[in-house]
Write a protein that holds these residues in place. Structure first.
Motif, PDB file in Angstrom:
ATOM      1  N   THR A  79       2.820  30.588 -23.800  1.00  0.00           N
ATOM      2  CA  THR A  79       2.655  30.417 -22.348  1.00  0.00           C
ATOM      3  C   THR A  79       2.370  28.973 -21.976  1.00  0.00           C
ATOM      4  OG1 THR A  79       0.332  31.039 -22.595  1.00  0.00           O
ATOM      5  CG2 THR A  79       1.873  32.779 -21.994  1.00  0.00           C
ATOM      6  N   VAL A  80       1.606  28.275 -22.800  1.00  0.00           N
ATOM      7  CA  VAL A  80       1.317  26.866 -22.517  1.00  0.00           C
ATOM      8  C   VAL A  80       2.597  26.042 -22.526  1.00  0.00           C
ATOM      9  CG1 VAL A  80       0.141  24.806 -23.369  1.00  0.00           C
ATOM     10  CG2 VAL A  80      -1.034  27.010 -23.394  1.00  0.00           C
ATOM     11  N   LYS A  81       3.457  26.287 -23.488  1.00  0.00           N
ATOM     12  CA  LYS A  81       4.696  25.518 -23.572  1.00  0.00           C
ATOM     13  C   LYS A  81       5.682  25.898 -22.471  1.00  0.00           C
ATOM     14  CE  LYS A  81       3.484  22.830 -26.762  1.00  0.00           C
ATOM     15  NZ  LYS A  81       3.214  21.414 -26.382  1.00  0.00           N
ATOM     16  N   ILE A  82       5.635  27.134 -21.993  1.00  0.00           N
ATOM     17  CA  ILE A  82       6.476  27.484 -20.839  1.00  0.00           C
ATOM     18  C   ILE A  82       6.090  26.638 -19.642  1.00  0.00           C
ATOM     19  CG2 ILE A  82       6.977  29.312 -19.172  1.00  0.00           C
ATOM     20  CD1 ILE A  82       6.789  31.326 -21.442  1.00  0.00           C
ATOM     21  N   VAL A  83       4.795  26.499 -19.419  1.00  0.00           N
ATOM     22  CA  VAL A  83       4.326  25.685 -18.294  1.00  0.00           C
ATOM     23  C   VAL A  83       4.704  24.224 -18.493  1.00  0.00           C
ATOM     24  CG1 VAL A  83       2.281  24.875 -17.073  1.00  0.00           C
ATOM     25  CG2 VAL A  83       2.434  27.258 -17.769  1.00  0.00           C
ATOM     26  N   SER A  84       4.491  23.694 -19.698  1.00  0.00           N
ATOM     27  CA  SER A  84       4.766  22.275 -19.929  1.00  0.00           C
ATOM     28  C   SER A  84       6.248  21.955 -19.803  1.00  0.00           C
ATOM     29  CB  SER A  84       4.252  21.868 -21.311  1.00  0.00           C
ATOM     30  OG  SER A  84       4.961  22.556 -22.333  1.00  0.00           O
ATOM     31  N   GLN A  85       7.114  22.873 -20.209  1.00  0.00           N
ATOM     32  CA  GLN A  85       8.555  22.616 -20.121  1.00  0.00           C
ATOM     33  C   GLN A  85       9.071  22.693 -18.689  1.00  0.00           C
ATOM     34  OE1 GLN A  85       8.282  21.449 -23.408  1.00  0.00           O
ATOM     35  NE2 GLN A  85      10.463  21.616 -23.028  1.00  0.00           N
ATOM     36  N   LEU A  86       8.358  23.379 -17.817  1.00  0.00           N
ATOM     37  CA  LEU A  86       8.809  23.524 -16.432  1.00  0.00           C
ATOM     38  C   LEU A  86       8.000  22.668 -15.473  1.00  0.00           C
ATOM     39  CD1 LEU A  86       9.439  27.380 -16.221  1.00  0.00           C
ATOM     40  CD2 LEU A  86      11.105  25.553 -16.552  1.00  0.00           C
ATOM     41  N   THR A  87       7.175  21.770 -15.991  1.00  0.00           N
ATOM     42  CA  THR A  87       6.359  20.908 -15.151  1.00  0.00           C
ATOM     43  C   THR A  87       7.100  19.605 -14.889  1.00  0.00           C
ATOM     44  OG1 THR A  87       4.324  21.828 -16.060  1.00  0.00           O
ATOM     45  CG2 THR A  87       4.159  19.715 -14.936  1.00  0.00           C
ATOM     46  N   GLY A  88       7.072  19.155 -13.635  1.00  0.00           N
ATOM     47  CA  GLY A  88       7.742  17.917 -13.272  1.00  0.00           C
ATOM     48  C   GLY A  88       9.124  18.173 -12.708  1.00  0.00           C
ATOM     49  N   ASP A  89       9.917  17.128 -12.644  1.00  0.00           N
ATOM     50  CA  ASP A  89      11.284  17.227 -12.120  1.00  0.00           C
ATOM     51  C   ASP A  89      12.187  17.845 -13.173  1.00  0.00           C
ATOM     52  OD1 ASP A  89      10.562  16.050  -9.740  1.00  0.00           O
ATOM     53  OD2 ASP A  89      10.960  14.014 -10.463  1.00  0.00           O
TER      54      ASP A  89
END
Length: 486
Positions: free
Chosen positions: A435-445
Motif C-alpha cells: 500500500t505504501v508503494k501504491i501511494v508513492s507511485q501515484l504521488t505527484g504529476d
C-alpha cells in the motif's frame, strides 16, 4: 446555474409536486364523492417521484457523460505538433482544463466580457497576468492551439451546462405535470409509489456489486496495460524493487509482499490473543458496570486517526525499541522498523478483534453454558470446550477483518516501518508494504503512460486477489466448523 443549485430546484419542485398531488386527490375525491383507493400521501408521493427520479437520473448521467464528450471533442483540436517532446496528450489536456477554469474565474470577476475573451490569444500579456491572478500560471511555452482549445473547452462546457439545466428542469416539470394530470380517486397510487420504492431499493442493493465490478475492471484494465510494457515474470518473481521514472526500473513485488506479510503478522500476533482475552473476560467474567465502562473505552482505540498512531510510532515506540532493544542487542540502529509498525498496528487492531469477538461470544446460547455446568464442567472448561468452539466461525471472521485492516494500512507503515523494499528476517530493520508503494507511485504529476505509474494498479490487483483468497479460506473454515454444531 451550478449542479448543486439545480438539484435544490428539483428538490423544491418535488416538494411542490407532493403537495399538489395530495391536494388534487383530495379535491377530486370531494368533487366526485368517490372514495380514494389509496391514502392521500401516496398520491403526493407518486407525483414527487415522477418529478425527482427522472430529473436526478438525467442530471447524474449528464454530469458523468459531459466531461467525456468535451474531452473527446477538444482533444481532436490539439495537433500533435502542440504536444511538447516528452509529454503526452493527457498532460496537455490537463493544462487545457486548468486554463479553462482560469478563464471562468476571469469572466466571473468581470475583468473581461465574453466578447473581449473571444479576441484574446495566448500571446496577450494582459491575459497572462489575469490568469496568474486567477491561480493559473500561464508560461510562454503554452502554445496557441492549447489556449484556443481551452477557450473551446470552456465554450462547450457552458453550452452543455445550459442544455443540462433546460433538459433537467423540463423533465422534472413535464413528468410532474403528467403524473399530476393522471390523479383520480380510482388510481392505485400506493402501487405506483411502492413500485418506485422497490426499484429504488433494488438499485441501491446493486451499488455495492457494481462498485466492486467497477473497481476490479479498472484495476484489471490498467494492469493489462502495465504487463504490456513490463514482463509479468519479472514483476511476480523478481526480488528487487527499484523504480526509475527515467527508465531501467526493477519492479519486483516480492519485497513488498514480504514487508506486507511481516508487518501484518507482527500486528496480528499482538492483536489476536489480547483481543480474544479481552472479549472472553468482558463476556464471561466482568460485571455489568465494568463491562459498560471497559468496552466503550477499548473501542475508542478504533476511532483514533491512523496518522495519530503513526506519530506515536515515530516519536515514542520507534525510539524506545531502538534504544532499549535493537541497539543493545546489535539488531539495528533505526527507529523505523517492522516491529515498530507491527506493534502500533496491533494496538490499533485490538478493538476490532475484541469488540466483534465479544458480540459473537455473547451470541452463543445460554443453554449451552447451562448444559455444560450441569455436566459438572467449570467455567474455564466451559469457555474452552463449549463457548469458544461454538463461536469459532465468528471469531475467524473477526480475525479476518483485522487481517484485512492490517494489510490495507498505509499511514502507520509510512511513519513506523519506513520505505525500504527489502527481504530480511530482522524485525528491527526498516521495510515497506504494497500500500505504501501504491501511494508513492501515484504521488505527484503522473501521466498513466509509464510502467512506473501503472505498476500501482498491478500492485492493487495483486493485493485484492490476496485478500479475496483470505475471504475464501475463512469461508471454508467457517463452513467446516459450523457443520459440527448444526
Amino acid at each position: 446555474m451550478t449542479p448543486g443549485i439545480l438539484a435544490l430546484i428539483v428538490l423544491a419542485l418535488t416538494i411542490v409536486g407532493y403537495i399538489a398531488g395530495r391536494q388534487r386527490a383530495l379535491a377530486r375525491s370531494s368533487a366526485s364523492g368517490e372514495r380514494l383507493h389509496s391514502l392521500p400521501n401516496y398520491y403526493g408521493q407518486s407525483v414527487a417521484l415522477f418529478i425527482a427520479i427522472p430529473a436526478y437520473f438525467l442530471l447524474g448521467a449528464w454530469l458523468f457523460l459531459q466531461p467525456v464528450f468535451i474531452e473527446s471533442q477538444v482533444s481532436t483540436q490539439i495537433p500533435d505538433s502542440a504536444i511538447p517532446e516528452g509529454s503526452v496528450r493527457s498532460l496537455v489536456m490537463s493544462d487545457v482544463r486548468r486554463i479553462a477554469d482560469g478563464l471562468d474565474i476571469i469572466v466571473d470577476r468581470g475583468s473581461l466580457t465574453e466578447t473581449d475573451l473571444a479576441g484574446l490569444s495566448a500571446e496577450t500579456t494582459s491575459i497572462r497576468d489575469m490568469l496568474a491572478n486567477a491561480g493559473v500560471a500561464l508560461g510562454s511555452d503554452v502554445s496557441v492551439p492549447v489556449f484556443e482549445a481551452a477557450k473551446s473547452y470552456r465554450a462547450i462546457g457552458k453550452t452543455g451546462a445550459l442544455a443540462r439545466n433546460i433538459l433537467v428542469l423540463a423533465a422534472a416539470i413535464g413528468f410532474g405535470l403528467w403524473a399530476w394530470s393522471r390523479i383520480h380517486p380510482a388510481m392505485r397510487a400506493r402501487n405506483v409509489s411502492e413500485t418506485f420504492i422497490r426499484a429504488l431499493l433494488m438499485g441501491s442493493s446493486l451499488v455495492a456489486i457494481l462498485t466492486t465490478f467497477g473497481i476490479v475492471g479498472s484495476l484489471l484494465f490498467e494492469t493489462l496495460n502495465f504487463f504490456g510494457m513490463y514482463p509479468a515474470s519479472e514483476f511476480f518473481f523478481s526480488t528487487v524493487w527499484d523504480p526509475q521514472f527515467r527508465g531501467g526500473s526493477d519492479l519486483g513485488i516480492i519485497p513488498l509482499l514480504w514487508g506486507t506479510f511481516y508487518v501484518s503478522l507482527v500486528a496480528l500476533i499482538l492483536a489476536v490473543p489480547v483481543g480474544l482475552m479481552i472479549a472472553v473476560y468482558l463476556s464471561e467474567y466482568a460485571g455489568r458496570s465494568l463491562r459498560g465502562f471497559a468496552k466503550p473505552a477499548i473501542e475508542i482505540l478504533a476511532g483514533i486517526p491512523t496518522i495519530v498512531y503513526g506519530l506515536f510510532a515515530l516519536i515514542t515506540v520507534g525510539p524506545f525499541l531502538r534504544d532499549w532493544i535493537a541497539q543493545p542487542l546489535g539488531l539495528g540502529s533505526s527507529s523505523s522498523s517492522v516491529m515498530t509498525a507491527g506493534l502500533v498496528m496491533g494496538i490499533m487492531l485490538i478493538p476490532f478483534v475484541s469488540s466483534l469477538s465479544d458480540d459473537i461470544i455473547n451470541a452463543v446460547p445460554q443453554s449451552m453454558r447451562d448444559g455444560s455446568y450441569g455436566l459438572g464442567a467449570t467455567q474455564s472448561e466451559t469457555i474452552r470446550r463449549v463457548i469458544m468452539p461454538a463461536a469459532l466461525p465468528g471469531i475467524v471472521g473477526a480475525v479476518l477483518l483485522a487481517a484485512s485492516r492490517a494489510i490495507g494500512e498505509t499511514m502507520i507503515v509510512v511513519m513506523g516501518a519506513g520505505a525500504a523494499a527489502r527481504l530480511d528476517l530482522n524485525p528491527f530493520e526498516a521495510m515497506t508494504t504494497v500500500t505504501v508503494k501504491i501511494v508513492s507511485q501515484l504521488t505527484g504529476d503522473t501521466e498513466f503512460a509509464s510502467p512506473e505509474t501503472l505498476v500501482a494498479f498491478a500492485l492493487g490487483l495483486t493485493l485484492f486477489a490476496f485478500t479475496l483468497g483470505l475471504n475464501v479460506l475463512a469461508l471454508y473454515i467457517v463452513r467446516k466448523y459450523r457443520e459440527q454444531y448444526e
